[in-house]
Design an enzyme around this catalytic site. Structure first.
Site, PDB file in Angstrom:
ATOM      1  N   ARG A  92       0.634  -0.751   0.201  1.00 47.36           N
ATOM      2  CA  ARG A  92       0.174   0.413   0.030  1.00 47.36           C
ATOM      3  C   ARG A  92       1.165   1.509   0.296  1.00 47.36           C
ATOM      4  NH1 ARG A  92      -2.474  -3.685   3.940  1.00 47.36           N
ATOM      5  NH2 ARG A  92      -4.439  -3.757   2.924  1.00 47.36           N
ATOM      6  N   ASP A 152      -9.743  -4.238   9.014  1.00 42.08           N
ATOM      7  CA  ASP A 152      -8.603  -5.755   9.530  1.00 42.08           C
ATOM      8  C   ASP A 152      -9.372  -5.891  10.619  1.00 42.08           C
ATOM      9  OD1 ASP A 152      -6.270  -3.977   7.712  1.00 42.08           O
ATOM     10  OD2 ASP A 152      -7.500  -3.010   7.923  1.00 42.08           O
TER      11      ASP A 152
END
Ligand SMILES: NC(=O)c1ccc[n+]([C@@H]2O[C@H](COP(=O)([O-])OP(=O)(O)OC[C@H]3O[C@@H](n4cnc5c(N)ncnc54)[C@H](O)[C@@H]3O)[C@@H](O)[C@H]2O)c1
Length: 318
Positions: A92, A152
């Site tokens: 990312r 997450d």
């Protein structure tokens, strides 16, 4: 018909994540008006028709429109999912410079419209791009929120729920820090159906191996999904919907969104995923979960990783 004020959402980015979010918004009837902006104007045109055709069967009517940045002037919430997506093998953080430039231009145009609402950012690297949005917009930190580790945390709860045969709602636990490789699980506070996980592991040490696997599966889920189907979008779309409801419905719910730290957890001038009270005023209060020594070290490392990224883009946003 005049629109009732208070529930106008503008979505910038109609790709896999944005269109999944738009679909969830229409299915659950969360806003009065949903305006969609993307460089891909034909795609937006098609999605607007398609979503409006589904709206009669949604929980309550949502008026979906194609728009431009001037539509942000009276928006309550702007959700940004635009930008280049993570490619197979790309972290990312690799995306940071590319997406910072895109964000600088998008956020400036939104602010030029007179926008005075709340930003919710999902594009990656989400913590850094939320920081960019805060700095470029000049809006108070409470009104610039990143999706952070919301997804997450959902992945973590799902995995633990599967392992222990309970519903994810019976799992108390969170992933905090960067939405990315340096994130951490707050094991010391994790409870399954009210029982501290650490006590359960004392009773059955053979479970430790599975617990380690659960964290790795959680942390690396995006890589696995991207390898399998090119992108991840339904999970984050549901996470964004959950945050949107917390804001528009003034829910006062505590979520692991990316919030601006000013001394909390010993960190400063950085956006990170931490438990935060979210309501109609935005991300109003950060909760400092007690961390053990190892968790403190991991959190500090995560902050360091994000600050190194921030340092790489300070010239771009100056
Ligand atoms: N936060 C999370 O948990 C999470 C999860 C999944 C994906 N993401 C991120 O969300 C972002 C979007 O992912 P995706 O799979 O939807 O990508 P995508 O490529 O399908 O969609 C991106 C969209 O952004 C548009 N776009 C690009 N530049 C633009 C600009 N300047 N103005 C307006 N629109 C512009 C593109 O036309 C495209 O439609 C990525 O950064 C991805 O990494 C975040």
């Amino acid at each position: 018909m005049e629109m009732i004020k208070g529930n106008k959402v503008v979505l910038v980015g109609d790709g896999a994540v944005g269109s999944s979010y738009a679909f969830a918004m229409v299915a659950q009837g969360i806003a009065d008006e949903l305006v969609i902006i993307d460089l891909a104007e034909e795609k937006v045109k098609g999605d607007v028709l398609d979503l409006n055709h589904g709206a009669p069967y949604g929980d309550s009517p949502v008026n979906v429109k194609a728009g431009r940045y001037s539509d942000c002037s009276d928006a309550d919430l702007v959700v940004i999912t635009a930008g280049a997506a993570q490619k197979p093998g790309e972290t990312r953080l690799d995306l940071v410079e590319k997406n910072t430039k895109i964000f600088k231009s998008i956020v400036s145009e939104i602010m030029d419209s007179g926008f005075d609402g709340i930003f919710l950012i999902a594009s990656n690297p989400v913590d850094v791009l939320t920081y960019v949005t805060h700095k470029v917009s000049g809006l108070p930190k409470e009104r610039v929120i990143g999706s952070g580790t919301i997804l997450d945390t959902a992945r973590f709860k799902y995995e633990l729920a599967q392992e222990f045969g309970v519903s994810p709602s019976s799992v108390e636990g969170s992933i905090i820090g960067e939405h990315g490789d340096s994130e951490l699980a707050v094991w010391s506070q994790t409870r399954i159906a009210g029982q501290p996980l650490y006590n359960m592991l004392k009773d059955d040490p053979s479970k430790q191996h599975r617990i380690d696997e659960i964290f790795v599966n959680t942390r690396d889920a995006a890589y696995d999904i991207i390898k399998a189907k090119g992108a991840t979008y339904y999970g984050i779309a549901m996470g964004l919907l959950h945050i949107t409801k917390a804001i528009l419905k003034n829910q006062n719910v505590v979520l692991t969104v990316s919030s601006y730290l000013e001394g909390e957890y010993g960190q400063d001038d950085v956006y990170m995923g931490v438990p935060t009270l979210v309501n109609r005023n935005g991300a109003v209060k950060i909760f400092e979960t007690p961390l053990n020594d190892e968790e403190i070290k991991l959190f500090e490392h995560s902050s360091k990783v994000l600050k190194e990224m921030q340092n790489k883009i300070t010239d771009i946003i100056a």
